[in-house]
Scaffold this motif. Structure first.
Motif, PDB file in Angstrom:
ATOM      1  N   SER A  37      38.253  30.241  43.794  1.00  0.00           N
ATOM      2  CA  SER A  37      37.765  31.428  43.106  1.00  0.00           C
ATOM      3  C   SER A  37      38.498  31.607  41.785  1.00  0.00           C
ATOM      4  O   SER A  37      39.686  31.288  41.673  1.00  0.00           O
ATOM      5  CB  SER A  37      37.973  32.666  43.985  1.00  0.00           C
ATOM      6  OG  SER A  37      38.114  33.832  43.213  1.00  0.00           O
ATOM      7  N   VAL A  39      38.427  34.747  40.464  1.00  0.00           N
ATOM      8  CA  VAL A  39      38.562  36.201  40.422  1.00  0.00           C
ATOM      9  C   VAL A  39      40.036  36.546  40.177  1.00  0.00           C
ATOM     10  O   VAL A  39      40.907  36.160  40.953  1.00  0.00           O
ATOM     11  CB  VAL A  39      38.082  36.847  41.744  1.00  0.00           C
ATOM     12  CG1 VAL A  39      38.297  38.358  41.703  1.00  0.00           C
ATOM     13  CG2 VAL A  39      36.611  36.541  41.972  1.00  0.00           C
ATOM     14  N   THR A  42      43.696  37.869  42.652  1.00  0.00           N
ATOM     15  CA  THR A  42      43.567  37.534  44.070  1.00  0.00           C
ATOM     16  C   THR A  42      44.355  36.274  44.393  1.00  0.00           C
ATOM     17  O   THR A  42      44.551  35.402  43.542  1.00  0.00           O
ATOM     18  CB  THR A  42      42.094  37.328  44.469  1.00  0.00           C
ATOM     19  OG1 THR A  42      41.555  36.208  43.748  1.00  0.00           O
ATOM     20  CG2 THR A  42      41.275  38.572  44.154  1.00  0.00           C
ATOM     21  N   TYR A 192      29.223  38.199  52.282  1.00  0.00           N
ATOM     22  CA  TYR A 192      28.834  37.884  50.914  1.00  0.00           C
ATOM     23  C   TYR A 192      27.416  37.335  50.887  1.00  0.00           C
ATOM     24  O   TYR A 192      27.004  36.587  51.780  1.00  0.00           O
ATOM     25  CB  TYR A 192      29.769  36.834  50.312  1.00  0.00           C
ATOM     26  CG  TYR A 192      31.162  37.330  49.987  1.00  0.00           C
ATOM     27  CD1 TYR A 192      31.370  38.353  49.083  1.00  0.00           C
ATOM     28  CD2 TYR A 192      32.278  36.742  50.581  1.00  0.00           C
ATOM     29  CE1 TYR A 192      32.651  38.793  48.774  1.00  0.00           C
ATOM     30  CE2 TYR A 192      33.559  37.173  50.281  1.00  0.00           C
ATOM     31  CZ  TYR A 192      33.738  38.194  49.374  1.00  0.00           C
ATOM     32  OH  TYR A 192      35.008  38.621  49.078  1.00  0.00           O
ATOM     33  N   SER A 228      28.506  28.353  41.534  1.00  0.00           N
ATOM     34  CA  SER A 228      29.016  29.373  42.448  1.00  0.00           C
ATOM     35  C   SER A 228      28.061  29.610  43.609  1.00  0.00           C
ATOM     36  O   SER A 228      26.848  29.681  43.416  1.00  0.00           O
ATOM     37  CB  SER A 228      29.228  30.694  41.696  1.00  0.00           C
ATOM     38  OG  SER A 228      29.693  31.705  42.572  1.00  0.00           O
ATOM     39  N   TYR A 255      35.904  39.036  46.273  1.00  0.00           N
ATOM     40  CA  TYR A 255      35.109  38.172  45.406  1.00  0.00           C
ATOM     41  C   TYR A 255      33.870  38.884  44.874  1.00  0.00           C
ATOM     42  O   TYR A 255      33.262  38.455  43.900  1.00  0.00           O
ATOM     43  CB  TYR A 255      34.704  36.900  46.151  1.00  0.00           C
ATOM     44  CG  TYR A 255      35.858  35.966  46.442  1.00  0.00           C
ATOM     45  CD1 TYR A 255      37.125  36.201  45.905  1.00  0.00           C
ATOM     46  CD2 TYR A 255      35.697  34.860  47.260  1.00  0.00           C
ATOM     47  CE1 TYR A 255      38.188  35.353  46.177  1.00  0.00           C
ATOM     48  CE2 TYR A 255      36.753  34.002  47.531  1.00  0.00           C
ATOM     49  CZ  TYR A 255      38.002  34.250  46.992  1.00  0.00           C
ATOM     50  OH  TYR A 255      39.048  33.408  47.261  1.00  0.00           O
ATOM     51  N   ALA A 261      31.751  35.605  38.919  1.00  0.00           N
ATOM     52  CA  ALA A 261      32.827  34.724  39.388  1.00  0.00           C
ATOM     53  C   ALA A 261      32.264  33.396  39.874  1.00  0.00           C
ATOM     54  O   ALA A 261      31.128  33.314  40.352  1.00  0.00           O
ATOM     55  CB  ALA A 261      33.598  35.399  40.517  1.00  0.00           C
ATOM     56  N   ILE A 263      32.666  30.857  42.652  1.00  0.00           N
ATOM     57  CA  ILE A 263      33.187  30.677  44.005  1.00  0.00           C
ATOM     58  C   ILE A 263      32.611  29.369  44.540  1.00  0.00           C
ATOM     59  O   ILE A 263      31.404  29.257  44.753  1.00  0.00           O
ATOM     60  CB  ILE A 263      32.779  31.847  44.926  1.00  0.00           C
ATOM     61  CG1 ILE A 263      33.038  33.200  44.256  1.00  0.00           C
ATOM     62  CG2 ILE A 263      33.494  31.737  46.257  1.00  0.00           C
ATOM     63  CD1 ILE A 263      34.470  33.482  43.929  1.00  0.00           C
TER      64      ILE A 263
END
Length: 277
Positions: A37, A39, A42, A192, A228, A255, A261, A263
């Motif tokens: 990630s 982000v 984190t 998510y 992502s 996230y 972002a 991911i």
């Protein structure tokens, strides 16, 4: 990037329909799996991941083959805030349709993530004999990575949600019937929203003959996603706003705070398999 899964399935079906000079394989892989990630703020821990797989390799020449199949994989990891006392802000609308800044501070917030996915590989294999009954194998290709479920289990010692209305310069921090205030021993689950991406794959290993039609396969593998897997159209507070209570706040996840972002899954480890004709 758009990736046509129908084309991959079509190629695999074609390969399976070609019965000559071909072999099936089953196997499992295990190693370090990480959902990377970008982000900010984190921290993610590494954890063991794995997959079970089955497929088919069609030999074009004595050394070159094309393979495809299907895999079911699992990733698990813990994610937390780098600064446990940081306050994150998101914009929300209250029941009276007034906009405000929703400010969340969570003590010792932790998030257990688990991701299950279906993978459809398509690869080229090069093999050559290096000793009696032993072949060197090199596989390179791509996979369509389709998340099935990306679950969140969030906990925190304390959660405090406040509202700031900039139009009237008003801060509300203790009105629990409207969702503003503190909560102890927070615990919630969420999920998510995801989409499929393409992954690169690389394997380097050996096969050991176990008979005229069977062989043991052992290899090292490396896989990395492109793009992502997150699919959302707005930024969300990692602990959601509940307009009627300070409890039952939804776990949107860290996230989810950045809709742009990246991911992506990354994994490396060992593969063990069984080839048979």
């Amino acid at each position: 990037m758009k990736f046509n899964i129908k084309n991959i399935i079509g190629v695999i079906v074609f390969l399976i329909s070609q019965g000559m000079a071909a072999q099936f394989y089953i196997g499992a892989q295990a190693g370090i799996g990480n959902i990377q990630s970008d982000v900010k703020g984190t921290t993610a821990g590494y954890a063991l991941g794995g997959a079970i797989k089955a497929g088919y390799i069609y030999s074009l020449t004595h050394h070159i083959g094309i393979g495809g199949g299907v895999e079911f994989s699992q990733y698990k990891q813990d994610v937390s805030l780098s600064n446990s006392s940081v306050t994150l802000t998101n914009y929300e609308i209250d029941p009276s349709t007034s906009a405000f800044e929703y400010r969340i501070t969570a003590s010792n917030y932790k998030e257990k993530q688990s991701l299950h996915a279906i993978q459809i590989p398509l690869f080229v294999q090069y093999k050559t004999n290096i000793n009696k009954g032993v072949d060197f194998n090199f596989r390179v290709g791509a996979k369509y990575f389709l998340p099935v479920k990306y679950k969140i289990e969030a906990t925190a010692n304390n959660v405090n949600g406040t509202a700031y209305y900039p139009d009237v310069n008003l801060t509300i921090d203790n009105l629990p019937e409207y969702g503003f205030g503190g909560q102890s021993n927070y615990s919630a689950t969420g999920e998510y929203q995801t989409k499929g991406i393409v992954m690169s794959m690389l394997e380097l290993g050996f096969t050991f003959d176990m008979g005229t039609k069977n062989s043991l396969y052992a290899a090292m593998f490396l896989e990395s996603g492109y793009g992502s897997i997150l699919d959302q159209d707005k930024n969300e507070s990692y602990i959601g706003y509940n307009p009627t209570s300070v409890t039952d706040r939804k776990a949107n996840g860290l996230y989810g705070t950045d809709k742009n972002a990246e991911i992506k899954p990354v994994a490396f480890g060992v593969t063990l398999g069984w080839n048979f004709k």
